[in-house]
Design a protein around this motif. Structure first.
Motif: not given
Length: 124
Positions: A94-97, A72-76, A46-51
């Protein structure tokens, strides 16, 4: 740029399609694009943006983003929508598992951080 954050300059009242790519540069003589691996292993990433919610740019999944087995969208690929001028700090992960892809903060998502990038977003 002294703090090491990647600077991102955007125009106000605009939408941007943003694509993120990941490279393994552990061997500078053989830099490897690992974006396709992230895409192929969508269930494990999962690609996650914290804002901040009050930031002058909001980030959401793009309709053409890669989706995992649960849709669920991956965030790329994301859509960044700006409002009035301002600035905000954000982080890209970039979060693994991940254990909870619906989490709204990095700590709520679980899993391991493979990549963490500081972003300094300015909206003009």
């Amino acid at each position: 740029e002294g703090d090491g954050a990647l600077s991102v300059a955007l125009s106000s009242d605009t939408s941007y399609e943003v694509k993120v790519f990941f490279y393994d540069a552990s061997d500078p003589n053989d830099i490897e694009d690992i974006t396709e691996e992230v895409r192929e292993e969508a269930d494990e990433h999962l690609v996650f943006y914290e804002i901040a919610s009050a930031a002058p740019a909001q980030i959401s999944a793009a309709s053409n983003d890669t989706k995992d087995g649960d849709n669920v969208p991956v965030g790329l690929i994301t859509t960044w929508t700006t409002s009035a001028a301002g600035s905000a700090n954000a982080k890209l992960f970039l979060i693994h598992e991940p254990t909870n892809k619906a989490g709204s903060s990095r700590s709520a998502i679980g899993g391991e951080t493979d990549v963490e990038v500081d972003l300094a977003i300015t909206v003009n």
